[in-house]
Scaffold this motif. Structure first.
Motif, PDB file in Angstrom:
ATOM      1  N   HIS A  73       0.837  -1.194   0.000  1.00  3.77           N
ATOM      2  CA  HIS A  73       0.000   0.000   0.000  1.00  3.77           C
ATOM      3  C   HIS A  73       0.878   1.252   0.000  1.00  3.77           C
ATOM      4  O   HIS A  73       1.892   1.315   0.687  1.00  3.77           O
ATOM      5  CB  HIS A  73      -0.932  -0.005   1.212  1.00  3.77           C
ATOM      6  CG  HIS A  73      -1.892  -1.149   1.173  1.00  3.77           C
ATOM      7  ND1 HIS A  73      -3.002  -1.153   0.356  1.00  3.77           N
ATOM      8  CD2 HIS A  73      -1.905  -2.331   1.819  1.00  3.77           C
ATOM      9  CE1 HIS A  73      -3.654  -2.282   0.511  1.00  3.77           C
ATOM     10  NE2 HIS A  73      -3.012  -3.021   1.393  1.00  3.77           N
ATOM     11  N   ARG A  74       0.463   2.217  -0.777  1.00  2.00           N
ATOM     12  CA  ARG A  74       1.239   3.449  -0.903  1.00  2.00           C
ATOM     13  C   ARG A  74       0.967   4.361   0.279  1.00  2.00           C
ATOM     14  O   ARG A  74      -0.119   4.389   0.832  1.00  2.00           O
ATOM     15  CB  ARG A  74       0.867   4.146  -2.200  1.00  2.00           C
ATOM     16  CG  ARG A  74       1.137   3.251  -3.393  1.00  2.00           C
ATOM     17  CD  ARG A  74       0.846   3.938  -4.665  1.00  2.00           C
ATOM     18  NE  ARG A  74       1.990   4.794  -4.932  1.00  2.00           N
ATOM     19  CZ  ARG A  74       2.066   5.634  -5.937  1.00  2.00           C
ATOM     20  NH1 ARG A  74       1.086   5.762  -6.758  1.00  2.00           N
ATOM     21  NH2 ARG A  74       3.135   6.369  -6.121  1.00  2.00           N
ATOM     22  N   ARG A  75       1.995   5.126   0.668  1.00  3.61           N
ATOM     23  CA  ARG A  75       1.876   6.053   1.786  1.00  3.61           C
ATOM     24  C   ARG A  75       2.446   7.402   1.392  1.00  3.61           C
ATOM     25  O   ARG A  75       3.356   7.493   0.577  1.00  3.61           O
ATOM     26  CB  ARG A  75       2.599   5.506   3.003  1.00  3.61           C
ATOM     27  CG  ARG A  75       1.995   4.184   3.479  1.00  3.61           C
ATOM     28  CD  ARG A  75       2.482   3.828   4.855  1.00  3.61           C
ATOM     29  NE  ARG A  75       1.724   2.722   5.385  1.00  3.61           N
ATOM     30  CZ  ARG A  75       0.622   2.837   6.117  1.00  3.61           C
ATOM     31  NH1 ARG A  75       0.147   4.024   6.403  1.00  3.61           N
ATOM     32  NH2 ARG A  75      -0.005   1.780   6.570  1.00  3.61           N
ATOM     33  N   ASP A  76       1.911   8.466   2.015  1.00  2.48           N
ATOM     34  CA  ASP A  76       2.405   9.808   1.720  1.00  2.48           C
ATOM     35  C   ASP A  76       3.619  10.126   2.599  1.00  2.48           C
ATOM     36  O   ASP A  76       4.143   9.266   3.308  1.00  2.48           O
ATOM     37  CB  ASP A  76       1.290  10.846   1.890  1.00  2.48           C
ATOM     38  CG  ASP A  76       0.788  10.942   3.326  1.00  2.48           C
ATOM     39  OD1 ASP A  76       1.461  10.443   4.251  1.00  2.48           O
ATOM     40  OD2 ASP A  76      -0.280  11.542   3.525  1.00  2.48           O
ATOM     41  N   HIS A  77       4.059  11.383   2.564  1.00  2.00           N
ATOM     42  CA  HIS A  77       5.265  11.776   3.305  1.00  2.00           C
ATOM     43  C   HIS A  77       5.094  11.682   4.823  1.00  2.00           C
ATOM     44  O   HIS A  77       6.067  11.632   5.563  1.00  2.00           O
ATOM     45  CB  HIS A  77       5.666  13.202   2.936  1.00  2.00           C
ATOM     46  CG  HIS A  77       6.016  13.339   1.482  1.00  2.00           C
ATOM     47  ND1 HIS A  77       7.046  12.639   0.883  1.00  2.00           N
ATOM     48  CD2 HIS A  77       5.456  14.076   0.490  1.00  2.00           C
ATOM     49  CE1 HIS A  77       7.109  12.950  -0.384  1.00  2.00           C
ATOM     50  NE2 HIS A  77       6.155  13.823  -0.663  1.00  2.00           N
ATOM     51  N   ASN A  79       3.454   9.215   6.256  1.00  4.51           N
ATOM     52  CA  ASN A  79       3.175   7.794   6.492  1.00  4.51           C
ATOM     53  C   ASN A  79       1.682   7.472   6.580  1.00  4.51           C
ATOM     54  O   ASN A  79       1.292   6.470   7.150  1.00  4.51           O
ATOM     55  CB  ASN A  79       3.911   7.286   7.738  1.00  4.51           C
ATOM     56  CG  ASN A  79       4.145   5.788   7.668  1.00  4.51           C
ATOM     57  OD1 ASN A  79       4.237   5.216   6.584  1.00  4.51           O
ATOM     58  ND2 ASN A  79       4.239   5.149   8.808  1.00  4.51           N
ATOM     59  N   ASN A  80       0.846   8.349   6.021  1.00  2.84           N
ATOM     60  CA  ASN A  80      -0.592   8.081   5.958  1.00  2.84           C
ATOM     61  C   ASN A  80      -0.888   7.308   4.671  1.00  2.84           C
ATOM     62  O   ASN A  80      -0.299   7.591   3.625  1.00  2.84           O
ATOM     63  CB  ASN A  80      -1.384   9.387   5.943  1.00  2.84           C
ATOM     64  CG  ASN A  80      -1.180  10.179   7.207  1.00  2.84           C
ATOM     65  OD1 ASN A  80      -1.151   9.620   8.294  1.00  2.84           O
ATOM     66  ND2 ASN A  80      -1.008  11.477   7.074  1.00  2.84           N
ATOM     67  N   PRO A  81      -1.800   6.328   4.749  1.00  2.00           N
ATOM     68  CA  PRO A  81      -2.109   5.564   3.531  1.00  2.00           C
ATOM     69  C   PRO A  81      -2.758   6.460   2.467  1.00  2.00           C
ATOM     70  O   PRO A  81      -3.583   7.308   2.779  1.00  2.00           O
ATOM     71  CB  PRO A  81      -3.064   4.483   4.003  1.00  2.00           C
ATOM     72  CG  PRO A  81      -3.513   4.884   5.350  1.00  2.00           C
ATOM     73  CD  PRO A  81      -2.540   5.872   5.900  1.00  2.00           C
ATOM     74  N   ILE A  82      -2.356   6.255   1.231  1.00  2.00           N
ATOM     75  CA  ILE A  82      -2.962   6.967   0.108  1.00  2.00           C
ATOM     76  C   ILE A  82      -4.120   6.118  -0.395  1.00  2.00           C
ATOM     77  O   ILE A  82      -3.927   4.952  -0.748  1.00  2.00           O
ATOM     78  CB  ILE A  82      -1.938   7.196  -1.024  1.00  2.00           C
ATOM     79  CG1 ILE A  82      -0.793   8.068  -0.516  1.00  2.00           C
ATOM     80  CG2 ILE A  82      -2.608   7.813  -2.248  1.00  2.00           C
ATOM     81  CD1 ILE A  82       0.342   8.222  -1.512  1.00  2.00           C
TER      82      ILE A  82
END
Length: 93
Positions: A73-77, A79-82
């Motif tokens: 799963h992708r995360r933003d800067h 560390n929140n899930p996108i």
């Protein structure tokens, strides 16, 4: 020393589509690569010609290869899930 070899691939693209089920006019796409999709890319990189008479003989090397897929799963800067957003692509060939 182990006789097993691994080739990790990270496949990331904004408009990836991994066809899975195609019946009638609707084609489903998965969120992860399919076995035939990954081996198709590798075969193309190896120069295996889809129109060649020896294609089946050349593809036999993939029979004993195991494939494991992990969905990361992708995360933003921060560390929140996108969130994942599926797009519908309508086209006619």
């Amino acid at each position: 020393m182990s006789d097993k070899f691994f080739l990790p691939l990270i496949l990331d693209g904004p408009m990836q589509a991994w066809g899975s089920d195609s019946r009638f006019d609707r084609r489903q796409s998965e969120l992860f690569p399919t076995r035939s999709g990954v081996f198709g890319m590798i075969a193309a990189a190896m120069g295996i010609d889809k129109q060649s008479e020896s294609e089946l003989d050349q593809l036999k090397i993939f029979q004993s290869v195991r494939l494991n897929v992990f969905l990361m799963h992708r995360r933003d800067h921060f560390n929140n899930p996108i969130p994942l957003r599926r797009l519908e692509d309508y086209h006619t060939v």
